[in-house]
Structure formats: C-alpha cells, structure tokens
Design a protein around this motif. Structure first.
Motif, PDB file in Angstrom:
ATOM      1  N   ALA A 167       0.820  -1.219   0.000  1.00  0.00           N
ATOM      2  CA  ALA A 167       0.000   0.000   0.000  1.00  0.00           C
ATOM      3  C   ALA A 167       0.854   1.270   0.000  1.00  0.00           C
ATOM      4  O   ALA A 167       0.586   2.203  -0.758  1.00  0.00           O
ATOM      5  CB  ALA A 167      -0.925  -0.020   1.217  1.00  0.00           C
ATOM      6  N   ARG A 168       1.894   1.296   0.825  1.00  0.00           N
ATOM      7  CA  ARG A 168       2.665   2.546   0.985  1.00  0.00           C
ATOM      8  C   ARG A 168       3.446   2.911  -0.273  1.00  0.00           C
ATOM      9  O   ARG A 168       3.912   4.038  -0.422  1.00  0.00           O
ATOM     10  CB  ARG A 168       3.605   2.439   2.189  1.00  0.00           C
ATOM     11  CG  ARG A 168       4.687   1.422   2.044  1.00  0.00           C
ATOM     12  CD  ARG A 168       5.635   1.355   3.243  1.00  0.00           C
ATOM     13  NE  ARG A 168       6.791   0.553   2.919  1.00  0.00           N
ATOM     14  CZ  ARG A 168       6.785  -0.771   2.839  1.00  0.00           C
ATOM     15  NH1 ARG A 168       5.679  -1.440   3.079  1.00  0.00           N
ATOM     16  NH2 ARG A 168       7.881  -1.434   2.518  1.00  0.00           N
ATOM     17  N   LYS A 169       3.594   1.957  -1.196  1.00  0.00           N
ATOM     18  CA  LYS A 169       4.361   2.246  -2.414  1.00  0.00           C
ATOM     19  C   LYS A 169       3.472   2.464  -3.638  1.00  0.00           C
ATOM     20  O   LYS A 169       3.965   2.581  -4.751  1.00  0.00           O
ATOM     21  CB  LYS A 169       5.335   1.095  -2.691  1.00  0.00           C
ATOM     22  CG  LYS A 169       6.405   0.981  -1.637  1.00  0.00           C
ATOM     23  CD  LYS A 169       7.630   0.287  -2.154  1.00  0.00           C
ATOM     24  CE  LYS A 169       8.756   0.381  -1.151  1.00  0.00           C
ATOM     25  NZ  LYS A 169       9.671  -0.761  -1.248  1.00  0.00           N
ATOM     26  N   ARG A 170       2.147   2.498  -3.445  1.00  0.00           N
ATOM     27  CA  ARG A 170       1.261   2.600  -4.610  1.00  0.00           C
ATOM     28  C   ARG A 170       1.017   4.028  -5.076  1.00  0.00           C
ATOM     29  O   ARG A 170       0.413   4.246  -6.103  1.00  0.00           O
ATOM     30  CB  ARG A 170      -0.080   1.913  -4.316  1.00  0.00           C
ATOM     31  CG  ARG A 170       0.095   0.425  -4.206  1.00  0.00           C
ATOM     32  CD  ARG A 170      -1.208  -0.322  -4.197  1.00  0.00           C
ATOM     33  NE  ARG A 170      -0.914  -1.742  -4.073  1.00  0.00           N
ATOM     34  CZ  ARG A 170      -1.766  -2.713  -4.281  1.00  0.00           C
ATOM     35  NH1 ARG A 170      -3.013  -2.431  -4.614  1.00  0.00           N
ATOM     36  NH2 ARG A 170      -1.395  -3.964  -4.157  1.00  0.00           N
ATOM     37  N   GLN A 171       1.414   5.001  -4.268  1.00  0.00           N
ATOM     38  CA  GLN A 171       1.120   6.419  -4.567  1.00  0.00           C
ATOM     39  C   GLN A 171      -0.377   6.630  -4.764  1.00  0.00           C
ATOM     40  O   GLN A 171      -0.824   7.243  -5.730  1.00  0.00           O
ATOM     41  CB  GLN A 171       1.873   6.876  -5.814  1.00  0.00           C
ATOM     42  CG  GLN A 171       3.359   7.083  -5.577  1.00  0.00           C
ATOM     43  CD  GLN A 171       4.039   7.476  -6.868  1.00  0.00           C
ATOM     44  OE1 GLN A 171       4.627   6.618  -7.547  1.00  0.00           O
ATOM     45  NE2 GLN A 171       3.950   8.734  -7.215  1.00  0.00           N
ATOM     46  N   ALA A 193      -3.772   7.841  -2.521  1.00  0.00           N
ATOM     47  CA  ALA A 193      -4.201   8.487  -1.279  1.00  0.00           C
ATOM     48  C   ALA A 193      -5.691   8.251  -1.090  1.00  0.00           C
ATOM     49  O   ALA A 193      -6.419   7.984  -2.052  1.00  0.00           O
ATOM     50  CB  ALA A 193      -3.915   9.983  -1.347  1.00  0.00           C
ATOM     51  N   PRO A 215       2.579  13.030   6.350  1.00  0.00           N
ATOM     52  CA  PRO A 215       3.113  12.074   5.365  1.00  0.00           C
ATOM     53  C   PRO A 215       4.463  12.503   4.791  1.00  0.00           C
ATOM     54  O   PRO A 215       5.275  11.643   4.412  1.00  0.00           O
ATOM     55  CB  PRO A 215       2.039  12.031   4.264  1.00  0.00           C
ATOM     56  CG  PRO A 215       1.084  13.137   4.540  1.00  0.00           C
ATOM     57  CD  PRO A 215       1.267  13.561   5.954  1.00  0.00           C
ATOM     58  N   LYS A 237       7.238  11.584   7.319  1.00  0.00           N
ATOM     59  CA  LYS A 237       7.519  10.142   7.246  1.00  0.00           C
ATOM     60  C   LYS A 237       8.438   9.829   6.062  1.00  0.00           C
ATOM     61  O   LYS A 237       9.202   8.880   6.098  1.00  0.00           O
ATOM     62  CB  LYS A 237       6.221   9.349   7.091  1.00  0.00           C
ATOM     63  CG  LYS A 237       5.253   9.497   8.233  1.00  0.00           C
ATOM     64  CD  LYS A 237       5.511   8.498   9.332  1.00  0.00           C
ATOM     65  CE  LYS A 237       4.863   7.165   9.003  1.00  0.00           C
ATOM     66  NZ  LYS A 237       4.972   6.233  10.119  1.00  0.00           N
ATOM     67  N   LYS A 238       8.320  10.640   4.999  1.00  0.00           N
ATOM     68  CA  LYS A 238       9.152  10.400   3.816  1.00  0.00           C
ATOM     69  C   LYS A 238      10.533  11.036   3.948  1.00  0.00           C
ATOM     70  O   LYS A 238      11.370  10.890   3.059  1.00  0.00           O
ATOM     71  CB  LYS A 238       8.460  10.959   2.575  1.00  0.00           C
ATOM     72  CG  LYS A 238       7.327  10.090   2.073  1.00  0.00           C
ATOM     73  CD  LYS A 238       6.851  10.601   0.737  1.00  0.00           C
ATOM     74  CE  LYS A 238       5.695   9.770   0.219  1.00  0.00           C
ATOM     75  NZ  LYS A 238       5.048  10.410  -0.916  1.00  0.00           N
ATOM     76  N   ALA A 295       1.002  14.354  -0.828  1.00  0.00           N
ATOM     77  CA  ALA A 295       1.811  13.159  -1.095  1.00  0.00           C
ATOM     78  C   ALA A 295       2.027  12.944  -2.601  1.00  0.00           C
ATOM     79  O   ALA A 295       2.664  11.978  -3.005  1.00  0.00           O
ATOM     80  CB  ALA A 295       1.146  11.938  -0.467  1.00  0.00           C
TER      81      ALA A 295
END
Ligand code: ADP
Length: 210
Positions: free
Chosen positions: A83-87, A89, A110, A113-114, A161
C-alpha cells in the motif's frame, strides 16, 4: 502480463473478493487514465469500500489482478506492491484528522515520514493549502474548523503526497447540500488541473451525477 501502458494509472481485471459466504466484490474490471474520475454509485453494503481497499492495497483479491501506474500490484491472494508504495491516497467521510495536531501538522505528517526537509515540507504544505483554498489556516486545530474545512484539510493531506490517484470514500456525506456542491467543484477543479486520477464512491445519486 506484469506491466501495461503507463497512461492507464489504474487497471482492475476480473477482481473478486469474498468474506466467507459474502461476495463483497464480484468480477470487477475497469481502467482509469490520468486525470480521469470514476464515480461508483451504490447502496450501503454493495462493496464500494472493499473495492477501494483492494485498490489501495489494504486487501488482497481472491481472484483477478490490479495494476497501479502500469505495474502489477495485486493478484489472487498476493500483494505485489504494498500500500505505501502505490502512490494512492484516500479521503474518508470521517476526515480522519489527528485532533492534537495543527492543520500544518496533519498535512505535513506524510511528508515527515518520507524524510523531506523542513523547508520542502513548508513549501509543499503551503501549496496544498492553496489548492484547497485554505491558505492561512495552518495553525488551527481540527476542532477550530467547520466540517467542510476539515474535509479540505483531508484533501490537502492527500494531495501533498503527490499521488497518482485519490480514492474518495463517501467524502461529503457529513456535509450539507450547499457545501457538498462547493466541495465537488473544488475536487473536480483539482483533478482537472493536476491530472491526478480519482475513484469516488457514494450512495447519493445527485452527488454521483454532479
Ligand atoms: P459499502 O462500502 O458499499 O457499504 P462494503 O465494501 O463495506 O460496502 O461491504 C460489502 C460487503 O462485505 C458487506 O456485506 C459487508 O458486511 C462485507 N464486509 C466488508 N468488510 C468485511 C470484513 N472485513 N469481514 C467480513 N465482511 C465484510
């Protein structure tokens, strides 16, 4: 077929998800191109949220395949791209803001976190607040905002994001009819200008038509 035309930002092929005997999503196929907005209209319990969770990578399909940004992201029983790599939101009906954080803190979260620098975060948050027409509200707490303003913060947090697609789960159900119209105009304007795709689920026919 692991990769497809990248202009198709989201592709679902025969996606099915069951919870025990309950068929939540049954054989759904769709394509979304950059800037395109797909509206899913249906009554409560028909599987709209499950479909969004499958697209976001929070659930695995039992059958079928999902491609995100041209890459295979999920297939039967398997998550290929987490999920976190799908871009991708999400914007929820309940706003899902952190009450103890300011508007700035909520939108910046967010990005922190990046690992972005403070200067970059400040620039990106300012731009996102401009996009949702909330410039100058950065120090307020969510409790100091109206429902419509809180939802704009939720939208700014999604935009910051830089997603390829935003999933809207009944985002305007808590707002009155006037505010809903204003928010719908803002949302469509944002997607037209940014080229970000959208999947918008609602049980409200007039909202879906708008
Ligand atoms: P909608 O968003 O259209 O209201 P949902 O996707 O939330 O519908 O739910 C579709 C169906 O799947 C419903 O019958 C619901 O009860 C069931 N369902 C959803 N999530 C789960 C779960 N985690 N476990 C069991 N059943 C679920």
């Amino acid at each position: 077929m692991d990769s497809i035309d990248r202009a198709i930002i989201l592709k679902l092929q025969n996606v099915t998800k069951n919870y025990g005997p309950i068929s939540a999503v049954n054989d759904v196929s769709l394509d979304i191109m950059a800037g395109e907005c797909l509206v899913l209209l249906g009554p409560s319990g028909c599987g709209k949220s499950t479909l969004l969770r499958l697209i976001a990578g929070l659930e695995k399909p039992d059958r079928g395949k999902i491609w995100v940004g041209g890459e295979l992201a999920s297939l039967a029983g398997k998550t290929v791209i987490p999920a976190r790599k799908r871009q991708i939101a999400m914007v929820f009906q309940s706003y899902a803001l952190w009450p103890h954080m300011s508007v700035f803190g909520n939108i910046a979260y967010p990005l922190k976190k990046k690992g972005y620098t403070r200067e970059t975060i400040a620039i990106k948050v300012k731009r996102a607040l401009e996009q949702v027409e909330l410039s100058g509200f950065d120090r307020r707490k969510p409790s100091e905002l109206s429902g419509g303003q809180q939802q704009r913060v939720g939208l700014a947090r999604a935009l910051v994001a830089e997603p390829r697609c935003i999933l809207y789960d009944e985002p305007l159900s808590n707002l009155d009819a006037n505010l809903r119209r204003t928010m719908l105009r803002l949302i469509s304007q944002i997607h037209e200008t940014t080229g970000i795709g959208a999947v918008y689920v609602t049980h409200d026919q007039s909202e879906a038509r708008a």
